[in-house]
Design a protein around this motif. Sequence first.
Motif, PDB file in Angstrom:
ATOM      1  N   TRP A   1      -2.840 -74.319  66.632  1.00 13.91           N
ATOM      2  CA  TRP A   1      -3.258 -72.938  66.903  1.00 13.91           C
ATOM      3  C   TRP A   1      -1.132 -72.799  66.212  1.00 13.91           C
TER       4      TRP A   1
ATOM      5  N   VAL B   1      -0.754 -65.124  71.970  1.00 16.07           N
ATOM      6  CA  VAL B   1      -2.523 -65.787  72.157  1.00 16.07           C
ATOM      7  C   VAL B   1      -2.153 -67.651  72.717  1.00 16.07           C
ATOM      8  N   CYS B   2      -1.832 -67.873  71.337  1.00 16.91           N
ATOM      9  CA  CYS B   2      -1.807 -69.126  72.317  1.00 16.91           C
ATOM     10  C   CYS B   2      -1.755 -70.514  73.519  1.00 16.91           C
TER      11      CYS B   2
ATOM     12  N   THR C   1      -2.779 -68.779  76.173  1.00 20.30           N
ATOM     13  CA  THR C   1      -4.375 -68.732  77.135  1.00 20.30           C
ATOM     14  C   THR C   1      -5.387 -69.245  76.095  1.00 20.30           C
ATOM     15  N   GLU C   2      -5.781 -70.077  75.016  1.00 16.41           N
ATOM     16  CA  GLU C   2      -6.304 -70.791  74.228  1.00 16.41           C
ATOM     17  C   GLU C   2      -6.176 -72.302  74.370  1.00 16.41           C
TER      18      GLU C   2
ATOM     19  N   ARG D   1      -5.538 -70.485  62.961  1.00 24.08           N
ATOM     20  CA  ARG D   1      -6.364 -70.769  64.455  1.00 24.08           C
ATOM     21  C   ARG D   1      -7.619 -71.137  64.027  1.00 24.08           C
TER      22      ARG D   1
ATOM     23  N   ASN E   1      -4.056 -63.039  64.991  1.00 23.14           N
ATOM     24  CA  ASN E   1      -4.182 -62.361  66.780  1.00 23.14           C
ATOM     25  C   ASN E   1      -5.410 -62.334  67.492  1.00 23.14           C
TER      26      ASN E   1
ATOM     27  N   GLY F   1      -8.269 -65.046  69.517  1.00 24.62           N
ATOM     28  CA  GLY F   1      -8.311 -66.618  70.503  1.00 24.62           C
ATOM     29  C   GLY F   1      -9.473 -66.999  70.050  1.00 24.62           C
TER      30      GLY F   1
END
Length: 177
Positions: A40, A47-48, A50-51, A121, A141, A143
């Motif tokens: 990440w 966003v990170c 959430t992943e 990513r 941007n 995920g």
Amino acid sequence: MLGIGSKFPEFNLTAVLGNNEMKVVNSSSYNGKWMVFFFWPKDFTFVCPTEISGFADLQSEFEDRSAQILGASMDSEFVHLAWKKDNAQIGKVNFPMLADIGGNLSSELGIKDVDAGVSQRATYIIDPNMVVRYASVTDLNVGRNPEEVLRILDALQNGGLCPVNWKKGESTLNPDA
């Protein structure tokens, strides 16, 4: 970006483990296992987490398939630890969060975004022989989908010809039929 069939590079990185202990993890730490290695861009972002929590939610599913999840960014192990203590989503993570300080591994993989100063990513599925069997990268941007990564792992471990949207337990294609 390092592609399919390539040998994944040797690595030796400090990780923050689920119990907040720090430990050096290297390319032989998980001999005989599949590895799902994802990068990440940066800790303390939007966003990170959430992943990362999405992978954490599926950790037992990956473990059932003899696969070790490894997550990494170019942040230090101390930043990872601070993030785990600060963010409830990240605090529940039990897989190693590796510190690719300076981005040496990211550079070897061809996923270091020089302009942004972060890892892209990227996601790799690596077989027990350290061969890359799956590789993808998305925009900073956007995920990724951990459930899709799990589905692809299932397909790779199945060894058959898996059609679109194939899921574990479904029939594979037989070209001789």
